[in-house]
Design a protein around this motif. Structure first.
Motif, PDB file in Angstrom:
ATOM      1  N   PRO A 194       0.822  -1.221   0.000  1.00 25.88           N
ATOM      2  CA  PRO A 194       0.000   0.000   0.000  1.00 25.88           C
ATOM      3  C   PRO A 194       0.847   1.259   0.000  1.00 25.88           C
ATOM      4  O   PRO A 194       1.929   1.303   0.593  1.00 25.88           O
ATOM      5  CB  PRO A 194      -0.808  -0.109   1.296  1.00 25.88           C
ATOM      6  N   GLY A 195       0.346   2.295  -0.679  1.00 26.22           N
ATOM      7  CA  GLY A 195       0.973   3.602  -0.652  1.00 26.22           C
ATOM      8  C   GLY A 195       0.598   4.348   0.615  1.00 26.22           C
ATOM      9  O   GLY A 195      -0.027   3.802   1.526  1.00 26.22           O
ATOM     10  N   PRO A 196       0.924   5.639   0.688  1.00 27.25           N
ATOM     11  CA  PRO A 196       0.755   6.403   1.921  1.00 27.25           C
ATOM     12  C   PRO A 196      -0.645   6.948   2.159  1.00 27.25           C
ATOM     13  O   PRO A 196      -0.915   7.493   3.226  1.00 27.25           O
ATOM     14  CB  PRO A 196       1.731   7.562   1.724  1.00 27.25           C
ATOM     15  N   LEU A 197      -1.543   6.817   1.180  1.00 24.06           N
ATOM     16  CA  LEU A 197      -2.850   7.462   1.289  1.00 24.06           C
ATOM     17  C   LEU A 197      -3.924   6.489   1.767  1.00 24.06           C
ATOM     18  O   LEU A 197      -3.950   5.330   1.356  1.00 24.06           O
ATOM     19  CB  LEU A 197      -3.259   8.051  -0.064  1.00 24.06           C
ATOM     20  N   ARG A 198      -4.813   6.974   2.628  1.00 24.49           N
ATOM     21  CA  ARG A 198      -5.978   6.204   3.036  1.00 24.49           C
ATOM     22  C   ARG A 198      -6.986   6.164   1.894  1.00 24.49           C
ATOM     23  O   ARG A 198      -7.013   7.061   1.044  1.00 24.49           O
ATOM     24  CB  ARG A 198      -6.598   6.814   4.286  1.00 24.49           C
ATOM     25  N   VAL A 199      -7.840   5.126   1.905  1.00 24.33           N
ATOM     26  CA  VAL A 199      -8.755   4.904   0.783  1.00 24.33           C
ATOM     27  C   VAL A 199     -10.178   4.724   1.289  1.00 24.33           C
ATOM     28  O   VAL A 199     -10.418   4.030   2.287  1.00 24.33           O
ATOM     29  CB  VAL A 199      -8.322   3.654  -0.019  1.00 24.33           C
ATOM     30  N   ALA A 200     -11.129   5.346   0.591  1.00 26.90           N
ATOM     31  CA  ALA A 200     -12.556   5.172   0.874  1.00 26.90           C
ATOM     32  C   ALA A 200     -13.247   4.606  -0.364  1.00 26.90           C
ATOM     33  O   ALA A 200     -12.805   4.813  -1.493  1.00 26.90           O
ATOM     34  CB  ALA A 200     -13.192   6.506   1.255  1.00 26.90           C
ATOM     35  N   THR A 201     -14.336   3.882  -0.144  1.00 27.49           N
ATOM     36  CA  THR A 201     -15.127   3.360  -1.255  1.00 27.49           C
ATOM     37  C   THR A 201     -16.607   3.512  -0.936  1.00 27.49           C
ATOM     38  O   THR A 201     -16.992   3.699   0.221  1.00 27.49           O
ATOM     39  CB  THR A 201     -14.786   1.888  -1.553  1.00 27.49           C
TER      40      THR A 201
END
Length: 355
Positions: free
Chosen positions: A53-60
């Motif tokens: 995973p990269g450094p950004l949080r993710v929403a869906t």
């Protein structure tokens, strides 16, 4: 942005893109495969480098649960088990995996204080009968590296109208004040992608939208396409953007020696094109978790290369000593003459904390 809540859109929004088919003829001008190194250097591993995973949080905007809670999910699970995958895939409630609408768009987007954007867009199509949430591991990884991912679905997921839906929905959300994606989508950096029948739809979209998209969306530009174990209803000669075609050596649904190579990769002449075959991949392995997904690293590297000009990601694809042929996860890697002429570019700005 704490989440994405928009799930129903007007018919006008879903019809916002006009499809124009472009066609051209040509044959491949393939460069030779790079020989294995003899200097004793450790083999590069694109999965290890870019599969995290990269450094950004993710929403869906769609909740998901085990696929085996529905009959259709059980059927897909049996096929995956027959291919050696003992993991339980995740599915949303889209029919026939649940009672939700069989047509929609699942979106994965960076969220939190470092998610100002705008971010490049990835419009990814599932395969026939595929559920958007089955691709959660891939989509979350791409999004955490700084991409807004739209997965449009219609159950059949085969032709160019499906990426049309995804493009239209992103354009609608990007233009509407008050939506979580308002002015967050960078339409000058769009990638079309897909798996199985969705892969052929992605190649169709990449063929049609470079000019048609600009007629509807200001600044629109397709920077590339990738197709994973894609169907036969697309030809390489009509695609004029950087292209990555990925096959699986253990795939009996889409054998990598057939149309993927014969008239899709070999038909790509005017733009840089790559063909890589995973040693281990069966047809449904694209739905595996992040730890075991054979395509998560190479697709993330490709996206960072074409959308962000990330220097390290680019080293796997460009330059005299390009790294992908030395990655032991692949048993066949090719690039055409247009790709062989490219040099490694300097890094542009990429999202916080990444290279």
């Amino acid at each position: 942005m704490t989440g994405i809540t928009i799930r129903r859109l007007t018919a006008a929004a879903c019809a916002a893109i006009v499809v124009v088919t472009a066609a051209s003829a040509g044959t491949a001008d393939a460069a030779p495969i790079q020989p294995a190194p003899t200097d004793g250097a450790p083999a590069p591993d694109v999965g290890a480098e870019f599969g995290k995973p990269g450094p950004l949080r993710v929403a869906t905007n769609y909740a998901s649960g085990p696929c085996d809670r529905s009959l259709m999910g059980l059927i897909m699970g049996l096929q995956a088990h027959a291919e050696g995958n003992r993991e339980t895939a995740t599915c949303s409630d889209a029919f026939p995996y649940g009672l939700g609408s069989p047509v929609g768009v699942q979106i994965f987007a960076p969220t939190g204080p470092r998610s100002k954007g705008p971010f490049p867009a990835v419009i990814f199509m599932p395969g026939i009968a595929g559920n958007s949430a089955q691709y959660t591991a891939l989509a979350r990884n791409w999004s955490s590296h700084g991409f807004i991912v739209a997965i449009p679905f219609t159950f059949w997921n085969s032709m160019v109208e499906v990426p049309t839906l995804g493009t239209a929905v992103l354009a609608h959300l990007n233009a509407q004040r008050g939506t979580p994606l308002y002015r967050k989508v960078d339409f000058s950096r769009v990638t079309y992608a897909g798996h199985s029948a969705g892969g052929q739809g992605a190649l169709q979209a990449a063929s049609a939208y470079q000019d048609a998209g600009r007629a509807v969306i200001p600044n629109f530009r397709v920077v590339g396409v990738f197709a994973i174990q894609n169907g036969p209803l697309a030809v390489g000669a009509t695609v004029h953007v950087p292209t990555l075609i990925l096959g699986g050596r253990k795939d009996i649904v889409v054998p990598p020696w057939a149309w993927q190579k014969v008239y899709q990769y070999n038909g790509l002449q005017t733009a840089p094109a790559y063909f890589a075959v995973s040693k281990s991949a069966h047809h449904l392995d694209v739905a595996r978790s992040a730890k075991t997904n054979p395509f998560i690293g190479v697709t993330t590297a490709w996206l960072r290369h074409i959308a962000y000009r990330d220097r390290r990601a680019g080293e796997f694809f460009v330059g005299e000593r390009w790294l992908l042929p030395r990655d032991k996860a692949f048993d066949e890697v090719r690039r055409n003459a247009a790709a062989a002429r490219l040099g490694v570019s300097a890094s542009a700005r990429v999202p916080d904390g990444t290279r």
